[in-house]
Design an enzyme around this catalytic site. Sequence first.
Site, PDB file in Angstrom:
ATOM      1  N   GLY A  54       0.892  -1.425   0.012  1.00 39.82           N
ATOM      2  CA  GLY A  54       0.008   0.033   0.126  1.00 39.82           C
ATOM      3  C   GLY A  54       0.818   1.183   0.002  1.00 39.82           C
ATOM      4  O   GLY A  54       0.318   2.257  -0.594  1.00 39.82           O
ATOM      5  N   GLU A 109       3.614   4.577   5.780  1.00 45.14           N
ATOM      6  CA  GLU A 109       2.472   3.596   5.595  1.00 45.14           C
ATOM      7  C   GLU A 109       1.259   4.417   5.236  1.00 45.14           C
ATOM      8  O   GLU A 109       1.364   5.638   4.935  1.00 45.14           O
ATOM      9  CB  GLU A 109       2.003   3.457   7.238  1.00 45.14           C
ATOM     10  CG  GLU A 109       0.942   2.616   7.368  1.00 45.14           C
ATOM     11  CD  GLU A 109       0.643   1.227   6.823  1.00 45.14           C
ATOM     12  OE1 GLU A 109       1.024   1.156   5.525  1.00 45.14           O
ATOM     13  OE2 GLU A 109       0.314   0.588   7.392  1.00 45.14           O
ATOM     14  N   ASP A 110       0.320   3.871   4.335  1.00 38.33           N
ATOM     15  CA  ASP A 110      -0.727   4.420   3.680  1.00 38.33           C
ATOM     16  C   ASP A 110      -1.814   4.685   4.614  1.00 38.33           C
ATOM     17  O   ASP A 110      -2.042   5.927   4.407  1.00 38.33           O
ATOM     18  CB  ASP A 110      -1.282   3.289   2.675  1.00 38.33           C
ATOM     19  CG  ASP A 110      -1.361   2.161   3.028  1.00 38.33           C
ATOM     20  OD1 ASP A 110      -1.496   1.697   4.278  1.00 38.33           O
ATOM     21  OD2 ASP A 110      -1.856   1.305   2.375  1.00 38.33           O
ATOM     22  N   ASP A 113      -5.146   2.379  10.713  1.00 37.09           N
ATOM     23  CA  ASP A 113      -6.798   2.346  10.954  1.00 37.09           C
ATOM     24  C   ASP A 113      -6.907   1.809  12.367  1.00 37.09           C
ATOM     25  O   ASP A 113      -7.030   2.398  13.432  1.00 37.09           O
ATOM     26  CB  ASP A 113      -6.982   1.169   9.827  1.00 37.09           C
ATOM     27  CG  ASP A 113      -8.589   0.940   9.676  1.00 37.09           C
ATOM     28  OD1 ASP A 113      -9.306   1.872  10.373  1.00 37.09           O
ATOM     29  OD2 ASP A 113      -8.921  -0.173   9.294  1.00 37.09           O
ATOM     30  N   LYS A 141      -7.087   7.187  10.594  1.00 30.03           N
ATOM     31  CA  LYS A 141      -8.395   7.150  10.723  1.00 30.03           C
ATOM     32  C   LYS A 141      -8.374   6.733  12.416  1.00 30.03           C
ATOM     33  O   LYS A 141      -8.554   5.518  12.822  1.00 30.03           O
ATOM     34  CB  LYS A 141      -8.891   5.686  10.138  1.00 30.03           C
ATOM     35  CG  LYS A 141      -8.895   6.002   8.453  1.00 30.03           C
ATOM     36  CD  LYS A 141     -10.051   5.318   7.754  1.00 30.03           C
ATOM     37  CE  LYS A 141      -9.405   4.074   7.271  1.00 30.03           C
ATOM     38  NZ  LYS A 141     -10.532   3.142   6.517  1.00 30.03           N
ATOM     39  N   VAL A 163     -11.354   3.398   1.804  1.00 25.03           N
ATOM     40  CA  VAL A 163     -10.922   4.270   0.612  1.00 25.03           C
ATOM     41  C   VAL A 163     -10.077   3.388  -0.128  1.00 25.03           C
ATOM     42  O   VAL A 163      -9.526   2.419   0.046  1.00 25.03           O
ATOM     43  CB  VAL A 163     -10.369   5.641   0.938  1.00 25.03           C
ATOM     44  CG1 VAL A 163     -11.419   6.619   1.592  1.00 25.03           C
ATOM     45  CG2 VAL A 163      -9.262   5.388   1.840  1.00 25.03           C
ATOM     46  N   ASP A 169      -5.445  -0.425  -1.884  1.00 26.52           N
ATOM     47  CA  ASP A 169      -6.271  -1.387  -2.857  1.00 26.52           C
ATOM     48  C   ASP A 169      -7.907  -1.757  -2.639  1.00 26.52           C
ATOM     49  O   ASP A 169      -8.187  -1.602  -1.573  1.00 26.52           O
ATOM     50  CB  ASP A 169      -5.489  -2.777  -2.993  1.00 26.52           C
ATOM     51  CG  ASP A 169      -5.655  -3.850  -1.909  1.00 26.52           C
ATOM     52  OD1 ASP A 169      -5.908  -2.947  -0.525  1.00 26.52           O
ATOM     53  OD2 ASP A 169      -6.067  -4.807  -2.170  1.00 26.52           O
TER      54      ASP A 169
HETATM   55  P1  5GP Z   1      -4.210  -1.370  10.748  1.00 26.79           P
HETATM   56  O1  5GP Z   1      -3.839   0.049  11.540  1.00 26.79           O
HETATM   57  O2  5GP Z   1      -5.869  -1.633  10.835  1.00 26.79           O
HETATM   58  O3  5GP Z   1      -3.356  -2.365  11.513  1.00 26.79           O
HETATM   59  O4  5GP Z   1      -3.521  -1.513   9.363  1.00 26.79           O
HETATM   60  C1  5GP Z   1      -3.808  -0.641   8.442  1.00 26.79           C
HETATM   61  C2  5GP Z   1      -3.844  -1.420   7.248  1.00 26.79           C
HETATM   62  O5  5GP Z   1      -5.083  -1.787   6.925  1.00 26.79           O
HETATM   63  C3  5GP Z   1      -3.463  -0.407   5.906  1.00 26.79           C
HETATM   64  O6  5GP Z   1      -2.233  -0.711   5.574  1.00 26.79           O
HETATM   65  C4  5GP Z   1      -4.336  -1.223   4.750  1.00 26.79           C
HETATM   66  O7  5GP Z   1      -3.797  -2.132   4.244  1.00 26.79           O
HETATM   67  C5  5GP Z   1      -5.620  -1.542   5.499  1.00 26.79           C
HETATM   68  N1  5GP Z   1      -6.539  -0.588   5.568  1.00 26.79           N
HETATM   69  C6  5GP Z   1      -7.236   0.206   6.324  1.00 26.79           C
HETATM   70  N2  5GP Z   1      -8.170   1.112   6.104  1.00 26.79           N
HETATM   71  C7  5GP Z   1      -8.102   0.904   4.757  1.00 26.79           C
HETATM   72  C8  5GP Z   1      -8.905   1.456   3.807  1.00 26.79           C
HETATM   73  O8  5GP Z   1      -9.561   2.339   3.860  1.00 26.79           O
HETATM   74  N3  5GP Z   1      -8.672   1.092   2.385  1.00 26.79           N
HETATM   75  C9  5GP Z   1      -7.829   0.305   2.046  1.00 26.79           C
HETATM   76  N4  5GP Z   1      -7.723  -0.269   0.748  1.00 26.79           N
HETATM   77  N5  5GP Z   1      -7.104  -0.466   3.199  1.00 26.79           N
HETATM   78  C10 5GP Z   1      -7.257  -0.047   4.193  1.00 26.79           C
END
Ligand code: 5GP
Length: 188
Positions: A54, A109-110, A113, A141, A163, A169
């Site tokens: 990502g 990081e993208d 979440d 987020k 998104v 993706d």
């Molecule tokens: P977390 O913070 O939940 O451990 O993980 C973050 C990862 O969840 C991101 O790198 C991405 O792969 C995925 N992710 C979280 N929110 C989104 C979103 O809105 N869209 C997409 N495509 N991936 C997301």
Amino acid sequence: MTAELRERSGWADEIVGEVVLTSDEIQEAVKKLGKKITEDYHDKNLLLVAILRGASVFLADLMREIHLPLEIDFISVSSYGHLTKSSGVVRIMKDLAAPVESKHVLVVEDVVDTGLTWAYLKQIIEARNPESVKICSLLDKPETRKVPVTVDYVGFTLENKFVVGYGLDWKDQYRNLPFIMVPKKHMK
Ligand code: 5GP
């Protein structure tokens, strides 16, 4: 997104959903982040670690807005669906190519979440004795956090929306959209 911007993007109307961030808005934010990182790391040995896949698009743009000598590396992690997401277990699929000792690590990081990926990565990178470990995430987020984490550099704070685009993706596709959008219903 205006009809003109949509046309300029070259993407068909039936694909383009609700555009949350235009390409221009993203580029402006990336420039600002690059400037701040350049100031903060001017006397430091900087290693950017992008989380595959990502963050690949963000890394490519961000690294060119950081006006310092730096190194890059990649790490790939995966979780096993909802069960492991909630338990916070993340597996390393591809590890870093080189040691991080004596480096100031900035994870790219993208989106942060739940925070589980960042909490896990911070812990495993810190255990390898770098000079420091921080994160720069294009999107944050905060509403959906499962663990409290600090995101040091943030491009945009988003409400709880799924998104795609600019590296993010939907079923492995749409990473090449130059803007970020909520996918259309028929994509789901
Ligand atoms: P977390 O913070 O939940 O451990 O993980 C973050 C990862 O969840 C991101 O790198 C991405 O792969 C995925 N992710 C979280 N929110 C989104 C979103 O809105 N869209 C997409 N495509 N991936 C997301």
